[in-house]
Design a protein around this motif. Structure first.
Motif, PDB file in Angstrom:
ATOM      1  N   GLY A  75      54.783  37.730  56.228  1.00 47.84           N
ATOM      2  CA  GLY A  75      53.927  36.788  57.031  1.00 47.84           C
ATOM      3  C   GLY A  75      52.636  37.067  56.813  1.00 47.84           C
ATOM      4  O   GLY A  75      52.008  37.808  55.929  1.00 47.84           O
ATOM      5  N   PRO A  76      51.715  36.398  57.828  1.00 47.32           N
ATOM      6  CA  PRO A  76      50.191  36.506  57.750  1.00 47.32           C
ATOM      7  C   PRO A  76      49.699  38.028  58.243  1.00 47.32           C
ATOM      8  O   PRO A  76      50.463  38.764  58.801  1.00 47.32           O
ATOM      9  N   ASP A  77      48.467  37.875  57.998  1.00 45.42           N
ATOM     10  CA  ASP A  77      47.548  39.213  58.281  1.00 45.42           C
ATOM     11  C   ASP A  77      47.377  39.031  60.035  1.00 45.42           C
ATOM     12  O   ASP A  77      47.517  40.079  60.548  1.00 45.42           O
ATOM     13  N   VAL A  78      46.800  38.063  60.519  1.00 45.04           N
ATOM     14  CA  VAL A  78      46.158  37.757  61.757  1.00 45.04           C
ATOM     15  C   VAL A  78      47.140  36.337  62.329  1.00 45.04           C
ATOM     16  O   VAL A  78      47.405  35.466  61.809  1.00 45.04           O
ATOM     17  N   VAL A  79      47.289  36.426  63.690  1.00 48.89           N
ATOM     18  CA  VAL A  79      47.988  35.443  64.329  1.00 48.89           C
ATOM     19  C   VAL A  79      47.254  35.323  65.737  1.00 48.89           C
ATOM     20  O   VAL A  79      46.804  36.077  66.304  1.00 48.89           O
ATOM     21  N   ASN A  80      47.533  34.095  66.092  1.00 49.66           N
ATOM     22  CA  ASN A  80      47.370  33.851  67.503  1.00 49.66           C
ATOM     23  C   ASN A  80      48.548  33.796  68.337  1.00 49.66           C
ATOM     24  O   ASN A  80      49.786  33.452  67.639  1.00 49.66           O
ATOM     25  N   ILE A  81      48.581  34.311  69.522  1.00 50.48           N
ATOM     26  CA  ILE A  81      49.876  34.208  70.270  1.00 50.48           C
ATOM     27  C   ILE A  81      49.489  33.845  71.473  1.00 50.48           C
ATOM     28  O   ILE A  81      48.440  34.093  72.243  1.00 50.48           O
ATOM     29  N   GLY A  82      50.506  33.186  72.326  1.00 51.00           N
ATOM     30  CA  GLY A  82      50.104  32.786  73.766  1.00 51.00           C
ATOM     31  C   GLY A  82      50.344  34.136  74.429  1.00 51.00           C
ATOM     32  O   GLY A  82      51.372  35.061  74.487  1.00 51.00           O
ATOM     33  N   ASN A  83      49.521  34.361  75.633  1.00 58.03           N
ATOM     34  CA  ASN A  83      49.624  35.634  75.970  1.00 58.03           C
ATOM     35  C   ASN A  83      50.621  36.039  76.937  1.00 58.03           C
ATOM     36  O   ASN A  83      51.083  37.086  77.111  1.00 58.03           O
ATOM     37  N   THR A  84      51.541  35.039  77.209  1.00 53.03           N
ATOM     38  CA  THR A  84      52.769  35.258  77.954  1.00 53.03           C
ATOM     39  C   THR A  84      53.797  35.793  77.043  1.00 53.03           C
ATOM     40  O   THR A  84      54.886  36.371  77.734  1.00 53.03           O
ATOM     41  N   TRP A  85      53.569  35.731  75.581  1.00 54.17           N
ATOM     42  CA  TRP A  85      54.566  36.502  74.857  1.00 54.17           C
ATOM     43  C   TRP A  85      54.080  37.948  74.734  1.00 54.17           C
ATOM     44  O   TRP A  85      54.681  38.595  73.744  1.00 54.17           O
ATOM     45  N   SER A  86      52.919  38.362  75.133  1.00 46.96           N
ATOM     46  CA  SER A  86      52.442  39.783  74.773  1.00 46.96           C
ATOM     47  C   SER A  86      53.351  40.815  74.805  1.00 46.96           C
ATOM     48  O   SER A  86      53.629  41.675  73.952  1.00 46.96           O
TER      49      SER A  86
END
Length: 430
Positions: A90-101
């Protein structure tokens, strides 16, 4: 155990999303190239790309590192992340929703932002404490850092309110229903909803449950879905379509910001959303025609009810351990959390910066941002940072999607019926 359970989910996600391991979506290993999955923050994936590409070009000019961008819709993002975490592709860097942290942290697939790593991007004290607290489970180094801070607010159409003789935005759900009925006339509706948006459904389930005195996990992280409080909270939200009839039944199928489009075009008088002002502007809604207020509360809450009207929302940025260019990835995170980028991007999206050094910019003192800021400071609560949180979103949010579909057909579920469905969902949490 969580990682073993994750494998079954990820296999399905890999089949459903072949882009995870294809072409530009994977880490190239080239020290002068990064791949970045950004979350959809604007009116479309294309608009996000238009906003982000000049900033990525700026980063390339500064560092010589090219960033290959893919904007991923929210409906796909969690499964794509889980698939990449399990496959190591997959990628190097990703955005995530903070609820999934915490859920993603439990996969052990992401770089830890311990104190030493945080020092490389400016130090722990640089970040807003509440935002950083939503980047991982308590007591553990976070595996992401925040870039956009958000909360839910109530948006209302001033012209429609005036025409209906409504002087002020509602402060209670009872007032919202009464106002919604006045607004529901002539093919227009009181409230627009994204009934098929699984994550958004779960966000509202959380906030309503807090007001009714419920909880979704106990102190040990064990799920407590099947309670009367939680069932009552969900019924309150579903009934906007099924019983109150202030929401168009067609909203039960909405999952791609159609409710924003309806609000912007005057088809609905109210909307519950996170920092939607920039989207309304892009949709050509006159800024003088809409207002913003805090999300309502119950008029007569139970003794156990909490003064909560939003989850602590926001977007984090993380680095996969499988990245072959972790130093370059860390440089990119530092760039995205710099004063200049935090100011520019949060102004563009209407969100709040996650760092402490730019909060006094006049752009963040507008009524919309002030409402969000006040909510985050006083009446927002974080979703439980437990490994099973993503299962809560998927199971409960999916259950609510099904309930909305039934409500659209004129069926109003009882509290007991919802409680039974919640028990079925709870039994699926491993």
């Amino acid at each position: 155990m969580f990682k073993r359970r994750l494998a079954a989910v990820a296999v399905g996600a890999l089949l459903a999303s072949s882009l995870v391991a294809c072409g530009d979506s994977g880490s190239s290993g080239d020290p002068k190239t990064l791949t970045y999955w950004a979350s959809n923050q604007s009116t479309s994936l294309e608009k996000d790309a238009e906003i982000l590409k000049p900033e990525l070009a700026k980063f390339e000019k500064q560092t010589g590192i090219k960033v290959k961008l893919e904007v991923v819709p929210w409906s796909d993002l969690l499964n794509r992340l889980l698939a990449a975490a399990t496959s190591g592709q997959g990628p190097d860097v990703v955005n995530i929703g903070n609820t999934w942290s915490a859920s993603l942290q439990a996969t052990d697939a992401f770089v830890q932002f311990d104190d030493k790593t945080l020092d490389k991007i400016g130090g722990k004290s640089r970040f807003v404490p509440a935002a950083l607290a939503a980047a991982g489970a308590e007591g553990k180094p976070p595996t992401a850092v925040p870039i956009y801070s958000l909360a839910y607010a109530l948006y209302y159409n001033k012209k429609m309110f005036a025409a209906a003789g409504i002087q002020n935005p509602p402060t209670t759900w009872e007032e919202l229903v009464a106002d919604g009925k006045k607004l529901t006339t002539g093919g227009k509706w009181g409230l627009a909803i994204e009934g098929a948006h699984v994550s958004e459904n779960s966000h509202h389930a959380f906030a309503f449950s807090e007001q009714y005195g419920g909880q979704w996990f106990d102190a040990s992280g064990k799920p407590t879905f099947a309670t009367k409080e939680n069932a009552t909270a969900i019924k309150r939200y579903i009934d906007f379509i099924g019983t109150d009839k202030i929401t168009n039944p067609g909203n039960a199928e909405y999952a791609q910001n159609q409710s924003v489009a309806d609000f912007a075009s005057g088809k609905a008088g109210m909307l519950l959303w996170q920092a939607v002002g920039s989207q309304l502007e892009l949709r050509k809604m006159n800024p003088d025609d809409w207002g913003v207020a805090p999300v309502p509360f119950l008029q007569s809450p139970p003794a156990s009810g909490k003064k909560v009207n939003s989850m602590v929302a926001g977007i984090n940025i993380a680095i996969f351990k499988h990245s072959k260019n972790q130093e370059g990835a860390l440089d990119f995170v530092k760039f995205m959390t710099s004063d200049e980028e935090q100011t520019l991007l949060n102004k563009t999206y209407g969100s709040l910066p996650s760092i402490t050094t730019v909060g006094k910019d006049p752009a963040f003192a507008k009524p919309e941002q002030k409402t969000i800021q006040d909510t985050l400071a006083t009446t927002a609560a974080p979703l439980p940072q437990v490994a099973s949180e993503s299962q809560f979103e998927t199971l409960v949010g999916g259950l609510m999607k099904d309930l909305f579909a039934e409500a659209a057909k004129g069926k109003s579920p009882s509290v007991d019926e919802i409680q039974e469905k919640l028990q079925t969902a709870q039994d699926q949490v491993k």
